[in-house]
Design a protein around this motif. Structure first.
Motif, PDB file in Angstrom:
ATOM      1  N   HIS A   1      -0.021   1.876   4.808  1.00 49.97           N
ATOM      2  CA  HIS A   1      -1.250   0.748   5.024  1.00 49.97           C
ATOM      3  C   HIS A   1      -2.272   1.713   4.955  1.00 49.97           C
TER       4      HIS A   1
ATOM      5  N   PHE B   1       4.888   0.901   9.208  1.00 49.50           N
ATOM      6  CA  PHE B   1       4.591  -0.172   7.881  1.00 49.50           C
ATOM      7  C   PHE B   1       5.716  -0.974   8.370  1.00 49.50           C
TER       8      PHE B   1
ATOM      9  N   SER C   1       5.327   2.373   1.430  1.00 45.82           N
ATOM     10  CA  SER C   1       5.121   2.056   2.874  1.00 45.82           C
ATOM     11  C   SER C   1       3.824   2.573   3.527  1.00 45.82           C
TER      12      SER C   1
ATOM     13  N   THR D   1       1.667  -0.162  -2.130  1.00 49.77           N
ATOM     14  CA  THR D   1       1.129  -1.129  -1.332  1.00 49.77           C
ATOM     15  C   THR D   1      -0.468  -1.303  -1.273  1.00 49.77           C
TER      16      THR D   1
END
Length: 282
Positions: free
Chosen positions: A226, A153, A224, A110
């Motif tokens: 951030h 997430f 997952s 991510t």
């Protein structure tokens, strides 16, 4: 754009921000002066170009727009050593193909911070950065963070799926005392989030979307993450054990983790294989 036609030895990478630039410059150390890394703010990208690629005005949007402009202006007859790199964020899930292009690459997970999240790096961080002050093994430490990180997430992903442009909060405000094995209270966080954004009428939509997405999410926690949430959750977890409050700031946590990443380990990831090939390090 003509620079790449007249000086083909130049290798340029464009990234979102300073922390990304410093990390990538470190990974490419030794590549030579012709290899350069630039931040989104180093290039003037008009707002209409960002709108054209369907991105929000911001660092990521500018880098995506730059990649699009490069593809339009540099014909396909020659190979140019330039690559624009952005965080995948939700793209792998919501838009798996739409942002692929010759001059654009997304992180394998991510975000850049996802590369910091493995047991080897966390062990080094606990030992060298925190001097063993946190009485948790790396796997236990990671499990405590991942439980909250996954819930956060999913909330962010659900909001994005529903087109909700929320203003987000520090998740540690809804976390209990880690010494008492208390974790993240998702229900309380959602209540505060909806209140902050005057969106109580969307609660059922959000909860339904979270449940739907939970069924399809993969098992790898690096998909997952951030980045800001990760560092804030780590800060929450280590705070009760660390006297020096400077070590618990989000910025210091992020930099410390980055310093614990081994360059040799990064060479296994597709994005960095591509970067090293462009920089002629392989």
């Amino acid at each position: 754009m003509s620079l790449y036609e007249f000086e083909p030895e130049i290798v340029d990478f464009f990234v979102e921000g300073r922390s990304d630039r410093m990390f990538i410059e470190h990974l490419l150390d030794g590549a030579g002066e012709n290899v350069r890394v630039w931040e989104a703010g180093d290039v003037e990208i008009p707002a209409d170009m960002v709108a054209e690629v369907g991105e929000y005005i911001g660092a990521k949007g500018r880098v995506v727009a730059l990649a699009n402009e490069l593809e339009k202006r540099l014909d396909g007859r020659e190979e140019y050593s330039v690559l624009c790199i952005v965080d995948a964020d939700f793209d792998h899930i919501l838009e798996p193909e739409s942002k692929d292009s010759k001059f654009l690459a997304r992180t394998d997970f991510t975000c850049v911070e996802s590369y910091y999240w493995d047991a080897k790096t966390v062990r080094k961080y606990l030992k060298l950065s925190l001097h063993g002050s946190v009485p948790l093994r790396a796997d236990d430490f990671m499990s405590k963070v991942e439980a909250a990180m996954s819930d956060l997430f999913l909330l962010r992903l659900a909001a994005a799926s529903l087109g909700l442009n929320f203003s987000w909060m520090d998740p540690s405000s809804c976390c209990g005392d880690p010494k008492k094995n208390a974790g993240f209270d998702q229900s309380r966080y959602l209540e505060k989030l909806l209140n902050k954004n005057s969106a109580f009428d969307r609660r059922a939509d959000l909860e339904g979307k979270v449940a739907e997405l939970r069924e399809v999410m993969g098992r790898d926690p690096r998909n997952s993450i951030h980045g800001h949430d990760l560092c804030k959750l780590i800060s929450w977890l280590i705070k009760p054990y660390i006297r020096d409050r400077n070590l618990t700031s989000e910025e210091v946590v992020s930099r410390s983790l980055a310093c614990c990443v081994e360059r040799v380990d990064m060479a296994a990831y597709p994005l960095f294989i591509r970067m090293m090939e462009l920089a002629r390090l392989q």
